[in-house]
Scaffold this motif. Structure first.
Motif, PDB file in Angstrom:
ATOM      1  N   ASP A 244      -5.023 -34.924 -18.666  1.00  0.00           N
ATOM      2  CA  ASP A 244      -5.609 -35.271 -17.372  1.00  0.00           C
ATOM      3  C   ASP A 244      -5.068 -36.589 -16.849  1.00  0.00           C
ATOM      4  N   GLN A 245      -5.039 -37.568 -17.753  1.00  0.00           N
ATOM      5  CA  GLN A 245      -4.632 -38.899 -17.299  1.00  0.00           C
ATOM      6  C   GLN A 245      -3.127 -39.020 -17.093  1.00  0.00           C
ATOM      7  N   LEU A 246      -2.380 -38.190 -17.775  1.00  0.00           N
ATOM      8  CA  LEU A 246      -0.921 -38.308 -17.673  1.00  0.00           C
ATOM      9  C   LEU A 246      -0.336 -37.435 -16.573  1.00  0.00           C
ATOM     10  N   ALA A 247      -1.127 -36.442 -16.116  1.00  0.00           N
ATOM     11  CA  ALA A 247      -0.571 -35.451 -15.188  1.00  0.00           C
ATOM     12  C   ALA A 247       0.147 -36.048 -13.974  1.00  0.00           C
TER      13      ALA A 247
ATOM     14  N   LEU B 274      -3.175 -45.561 -21.496  1.00  0.00           N
ATOM     15  CA  LEU B 274      -4.209 -44.806 -22.200  1.00  0.00           C
ATOM     16  C   LEU B 274      -4.988 -45.710 -23.144  1.00  0.00           C
ATOM     17  N   SER B 275      -4.332 -46.757 -23.605  1.00  0.00           N
ATOM     18  CA  SER B 275      -5.013 -47.637 -24.552  1.00  0.00           C
ATOM     19  C   SER B 275      -5.652 -48.786 -23.807  1.00  0.00           C
ATOM     20  N   GLY B 276      -6.912 -49.023 -24.062  1.00  0.00           N
ATOM     21  CA  GLY B 276      -7.585 -50.140 -23.431  1.00  0.00           C
ATOM     22  C   GLY B 276      -7.222 -51.431 -24.129  1.00  0.00           C
ATOM     23  N   SER B 277      -7.580 -52.556 -23.532  1.00  0.00           N
ATOM     24  CA  SER B 277      -7.287 -53.811 -24.203  1.00  0.00           C
ATOM     25  C   SER B 277      -8.318 -54.054 -25.300  1.00  0.00           C
ATOM     26  N   GLN B 278      -9.427 -53.326 -25.292  1.00  0.00           N
ATOM     27  CA  GLN B 278     -10.459 -53.546 -26.304  1.00  0.00           C
ATOM     28  C   GLN B 278     -10.590 -52.396 -27.281  1.00  0.00           C
ATOM     29  N   ILE B 279     -10.785 -51.212 -26.745  1.00  0.00           N
ATOM     30  CA  ILE B 279     -10.965 -50.079 -27.642  1.00  0.00           C
ATOM     31  C   ILE B 279      -9.777 -49.140 -27.510  1.00  0.00           C
ATOM     32  N   VAL B 280      -9.117 -48.875 -28.616  1.00  0.00           N
ATOM     33  CA  VAL B 280      -8.005 -47.941 -28.591  1.00  0.00           C
ATOM     34  C   VAL B 280      -8.491 -46.596 -29.110  1.00  0.00           C
ATOM     35  N   GLU B 281      -8.433 -45.600 -28.243  1.00  0.00           N
ATOM     36  CA  GLU B 281      -8.788 -44.255 -28.693  1.00  0.00           C
ATOM     37  C   GLU B 281      -7.538 -43.617 -29.276  1.00  0.00           C
ATOM     38  N   TRP B 282      -7.394 -43.751 -30.588  1.00  0.00           N
ATOM     39  CA  TRP B 282      -6.137 -43.347 -31.213  1.00  0.00           C
ATOM     40  C   TRP B 282      -5.837 -41.874 -31.041  1.00  0.00           C
ATOM     41  N   ASN B 283      -6.900 -41.055 -31.048  1.00  0.00           N
ATOM     42  CA  ASN B 283      -6.656 -39.627 -30.890  1.00  0.00           C
ATOM     43  C   ASN B 283      -6.009 -39.327 -29.541  1.00  0.00           C
TER      44      ASN B 283
END
Lengths: 292, 425, 370
Positions: free
Chosen positions: A81-84, A248-257
């Motif tokens: 969704d975010q990359l489309a 996709l990666s936030g500066s605080q929480i990285v959703e690795w999946n």
């Protein structure tokens, strides 16, 4: 002709080597080694895929090798969704940039290989040197220039940038490739009354397919994967996919999946290019940049 | 041709502008590009929430959420500096209050003063004076709108774990190094978890504050404390002792990894800013005070080391009128009550609904009490007390110190760096 | 090559756009950067529209001698060891893979794709993936426990161990000694084989170097007022592994193409003469592949000297044990806002790359003329 050589080389070796026990043992060891190396090369892929199918609460660096306790498409969908939007930007960027730099490189290569003139070597060297500059070194001047030319923040500016910095390598590959085409062929065409462009179109271009494959693979990969220019000279709605991947990666929480799923999706187009064109890549290398 | 069409366009806009002024009483509209590094987690949700609410009130203004992530914020800065230099500023961008704003953007004269905005909205009364001072020049011009307050000097732990291991949160670093650390190490617990270089700088600022006290700590930034003085050298020695109590894979860990070591029961303490709250409550589902707890980092009780995310109005932005409308919303109690609960920070506007436990959990209730009663100092690691040029050099000093533990070299290099980057002038 | 076609205006017109673009985008911008490096340009001064002051070579002097620029000197040492190791390792793996795949392997296409695909990934992706794999308490270290081995304790990219330690102040001496070794070796070689003028010249140079070593105070050359330790950081091995994983496939492809390009009659003839396969590789194939080795080394060399994203994502940026000039330059420019010093680092990177590239260009172009 290149293709023939590659095919021919398969035949005699088998016919000569006797199928003894020693030979069979050797083959066995060979395949074991190749399989082992393949597994080593594929370890990172396993990790990316496994992580992509996990949900965030299953992701932890200490359980990275474990199979997901339940498979989920959630991360891949979220990443997709975010990359489309930027996927389409990348496509719109990479196709013209690759094609134009390939054609320009082909023409340049044709001139350098077949229309030698005084100072040709010097000019060629000067063009070639452009391949080696560290791109961080030209960042600020580049931004200023593009703003001056009213190209900043648009895909056109990025396309131009990739074409320009792609010229050295495309020129190099085509020049080396054309150097192998017998000059007599061109001279014969010239005697038949062919001009500069008609010789290119009717004599050189039809022979160029292997070189085009190499150049297209190379440029496609480079441009698709490039980040530094992509992030600095585009605006929000013209970002290429690598930049979206970083976002996709936030500066605080990285959703690795989601990160890994995004990395996987971003790599898909280039992977497909390699898998589909891989065999031609070797042939192209054989016919082109290898001198001897 | 291009420039001609531009002129025509401007002309048309001008005419439109004139006519709309007559008809619609000058309602700003169009795109507003909001440039941040908030791409994930609570901060992204907070920003998105604010944008959504804003769009309902001002449907004519389209907020473009522009983000650049990666490279621990350096990518963002690279893009911002390049764009500002090339004369293509975003409508508004994120910048930390203090030197990060003042030493570069304000000093270069690239920001619009926002005093009229502050007066219109009554913000001079609604924002703490100390905070306004951080974003103003000497003439009293205010240059940005703070959206939140974070506290940097906090030490996190899990109460049940500490009880089980028979330790309490130390009151001083001295106590930590001589008592707490050996006890925990004997039990096979990592006394304090640490991450990559920036978290080490973050730890150092808390250690320096705890060891030097408020006045001497502030003196580092205004030039009254000598970097080479024995007291400052001692802060590095202390940091070295603390690092000896830390996990040995610190350079491989992000600050999140280090924070999670505490809740996973592998480490006892972690020093980090209060963005830890959003990680612990939202992502880990823990309850403040039970699943995790906090104290001011040792020796800094009664002191609130702050940082603040603010938004400014760069000169020459494409749509300043609409941007002012957005900034007004950003600074309002309403906007901040949407943003901060999601981001996990205190509202900067004092009229925000801080006492509402639905919005602000137990941590923020407590933090707000500290914010309004404590002595306030500024953070180094987050751009408040020193210019970026100092911070960049300090990272290299810290990285060298971490491996070599040479406190004399670290402090004398910092002294040279402070001189070179014109600090305390 | 035989007679060349006669030049006329048209071919030159075809080249012209490329030449103009190169003149602006490469040489113009390099010139701009070069000029910046000789000023005190920084973000504040640029943004406030003030002119930069010309300071000559001060930025360069600072980088090589300044107290605060130890990081840059560490980078130089790192990039040297990294480049050498990376080229060596990926050449060996790449060549090995090519030889293996040359044995009429069934499913060659599949194996080839497997070895080649990392090449298709961006360094940012590779960096992230390997950061996990090199995690000290997980990753590869725990992977081995799945096949029953005890957990590894390798510290990978955060290792602080150093080999070949030396003081920066001794660097000039060390370099001259290494150079002396090479010169003496070459001189002996020439004396024993050809006894040409070159041998005499080399001997002369050797004598000169020896006298330089004995009579001059070499510490003065690299003048630092303080001691600074350097060495080969073992953490670099992790970066070498990640980079080689990505690039050896490409090297393999080049060698494979090269091997396939060797006429089979050559091999056949050798086989008929009773030569063993190993012998054929050593004495027939390898010598014929030399031009490929050269161009592969060049490709790797410039990738390695410019390396940025991979190390940045892998190590987080401030890990000095794997720090590289490209990262330092990006940080100094955009985190430290010091454009001039950043430009100076960029120019030094460019000079290093030129040292690798220019001889190659000269050799390869001269080779064609003959």
């Amino acid at each position: 002709m290149a293709v023939q050589q590659a095919v021919v080389s398969h035949l005699p070796a088998t016919s000569v080597t006797p199928k003894t026990v020693q030979y069979r043992l050797g083959r066995f060891v060979l395949y074991i080694i190749l399989l082992g190396l393949s597994i080593l090369f594929l370890i990172p892929v396993y990790m990316v895929l496994v992580t992509s199918f996990k949900s965030l609460d299953q992701v932890s660096i200490s359980t990275m090798w474990d199979f997901p306790s339940r498979f989920t498409w959630e991360s891949i969908r979220k990443a997709a969704d975010q990359l489309a939007p930027s996927f389409f930007n990348s496509v719109v960027l990479v196709l013209p940039a690759t094609i134009i730099s390939a054609i320009a490189g082909s023409l340049n290569g044709y001139v350098f290989a077949k229309w030698r003139f005084r100072g040709a070597n010097l000019l060629f060297t000067l063009i070639l040197f452009g391949m080696f500059i560290p791109y961080q070194a030209v960042l600020i001047p580049l931004v200023k220039f593009l703003q001056w030319a009213d190209l900043y923040g648009s895909l056109n500016g990025l396309i131009l940038t990739h074409i320009v910095y792609g010229l050295p390598i495309t020129t190099l590959i085509f020049r080396n490739y054309y150097a192998k085409i017998p000059t007599e062929l061109v001279e014969a065409g010239l005697l038949d009354g062919g001009g500069f462009f008609s010789l290119y179109l009717y004599v050189i271009l039809p022979l160029s397919v292997p070189a085009f494959v190499v150049v297209i693979i190379w440029q496609f990969t480079q441009i698709w994967n490039e980040f530094l220019f992509g992030v600095t000279i585009t605006s929000v709605d013209s970002r290429p996919m690598t930049v979206a991947l970083q976002n996709l990666s936030g500066s605080q929480i990285v959703e690795w999946n989601v990160q890994m799923a995004g990395a996987f999706l971003t790599a898909l187009p280039t992977l497909l290019v390699y898998i589909i064109l891989g065999r031609y890549f070797i042939r192209g290398l054989l016919a082109g940049s290898v001198k001897g | 041709m291009k420039s001609k069409s531009k002129i025509i366009l401007i002309f048309i806009l001008f005419i439109l502008g004139l006519s709309s002024q007559v008809v619609a009483q000058d309602d700003p509209s169009g795109d507003v590009e909001v440039f941040t590094w908030w791409t994930g987690g609570g901060e992204a949700h907070g920003l998105a929430g604010m944008i959504e609410a804003f769009s309902k009130i001002h449907p004519d203004i389209n907020i473009v959420n522009a983000t650049v992530a990666g490279g621990s914020g350096v990518n963002f800065k690279a893009v911002l500096v390049s764009r500002m230099l090339g004369g293509d500023p975003p409508d508004t961008f994120q910048v930390h209050a203090g030197q990060e704003l003042n030493a570069l953007w304000v000093a270069a004269g690239r920001m619009e003063p926002l005093n009229d905005l502050y007066e219109e909205n009554g913000w001079f009364e609604q924002y703490p004076q100390g905070l306004i001072d951080l974003i103003s020049d000497e003439e009293g011009n205010v240059y940005s709108v703070p959206v939140n307050i974070h506290r940097s000097n906090l030490m996190w732990y899990v109460p049940a774990n500490l009880e089980a291991w028979g330790v309490t949160a130390p009151a001083s670093w001295e106590e930590f190094v001589t008592t707490t650390c050996p006890t925990l190490q004997e039990a096979g617990i990592i006394p304090i978890s640490l991450g990559q270089t920036w978290t080490q700088v973050h730890l150092w600022e808390s250690v320096a504050l705890g060891e030097l006290g408020v006045e001497a700590y502030n003196g580092l930034w205004n030039g009254t404390t000598e970097w080479t003085s024995p007291e400052v050298v001692a802060t590095f020695d202390r940091l070295g002792q603390i690092m000896d109590c830390a996990n040995d894979d610190m350079n491989a860990l992000s600050h999140q990894d280090a924070l999670l070591m505490v809740t996973e029961g592998r480490a006892a303490f972690n020093v980090m800013g209060d963005w830890a709250v959003s990680l612990y409550t939202v992502d880990e589902g823990l309850e403040p005070g039970v699943g995790f707890a906090w104290v001011p980092s040792p020796g800094t009780d009664g002191v609130f080391m702050m940082l603040s995310d603010t938004f400014g109005l760069p000169k020459g932005g494409p749509n300043p009128e609409a941007t002012r409308v957005w900034l007004s919303y950003l600074g309002s109690a309403e906007g901040q009550d949407i943003f901060n609960p999601l981001k996990g920070s205190l509202p900067a506007n004092t009229t925000a609904d801080i006492n509402n436990p639905e919005l602000y959990n137990a941590y923020f209730q407590a933090a707000y009490a500290d914010w309004t009663s404590n002595t306030i100092v500024g953070s180094l690691a987050h751009g408040l007390v020193a210019p970026q040029s100092f911070l960049d050099g300090f990272y290299a000093i810290m990285a060298a110190f971490q491996s070599g533990r040479d406190s004399l070299t670290a402090s004398s290099n910092a002294a040279v760096l402070a001189l070179q980057t014109g600090m305390g002038r | 090559m035989s007679m060349k076609l006669r030049i006329n205006v048209l071919p030159f017109m075809v080249l012209l756009p490329s030449l103009i673009l190169m003149a602006v985008f490469v040489y113009g911008f390099i010139g701009w950067t070069g000029y910046t490096s000789a000023t005190d340009s920084n973000a504040l001064q640029q943004l406030s529209g003030q002119p930069a002051r010309y300071v000559g070579l001060k930025n360069y002097e600072d980088l090589f001698t300044g107290r605060l620029n130890a990081r840059f000197r560490i980078d130089l040492v790192n990039i040297f060891f990294f480049t050498v190791l990376f080229i060596l390792v990926s050449q060996i793996i790449g060549f090995g893979l090519a030889v293996l795949l040359d044995q009429n392997v069934k499913g060659e296409g599949i194996f080839r794709s497997i070895f080649l695909f990392p090449m298709a990934l961006s360094f940012v992706v590779t960096g992230t993936v390997w950061q996990w794999l090199f995690s000290p308490n997980s990753g590869l270290n725990t992977l081995v426990t799945y096949i029953g081995l005890p957990q590894w304790k390798i510290r990978w990219f955060i290792s602080e161990a150093q080999l070949l330690e030396f003081h920066w102040n001794d660097l000039a001496g060390i370099l001259i000694k290494i150079l002396l070794g090479i010169v003496i070796f070459a001189a002996l070689l020439y004396w024993s084989r050809w006894r040409s003028q070159t041998a005499a010249v080399l001997t002369g140079i050797a004598i000169l170097l020896i006298s330089l070593l004995t009579f001059s105070d070499l510490d003065q050359l690299t003048a630092l007022e303080f001691e600074e330790n350097h060495g080969f950081n073992l953490a670099l091995i992790a970066v070498v592994i990640a980079a080689s994983w990505q690039m050896s496939g490409y090297i393999m492809a080049m060698y494979l193409a090269g091997i396939r390009g060797i006429p089979d009659e050559l091999r056949e003839a050798a086989r008929v003469d009773g030569a063993r396969e190993l012998h054929i590789y050593r004495h027939i194939i390898v010598p014929l592949l030399r031009p490929i080795t050269l161009s592969a080394v060049i490709v790797q060399g410039h990738i390695s000297l410019k390396i940025f994203d991979l190390v940045f994502t892998l190590g987080g940026g401030d890990n000095l044990f794997i720090d590289m000039p490209g990262i330092n330059m990006f940080f100094v420019t955009f985190r430290g806002n010091d454009f001039a010093r950043g430009a100076a680092i960029a120019i030094i990177m460019l000079i290093m790359i030129a040292f690798v590239i220019v001889p190659y260009l000269v050799i390869s172009l001269r080779g064609e003329v003959e």
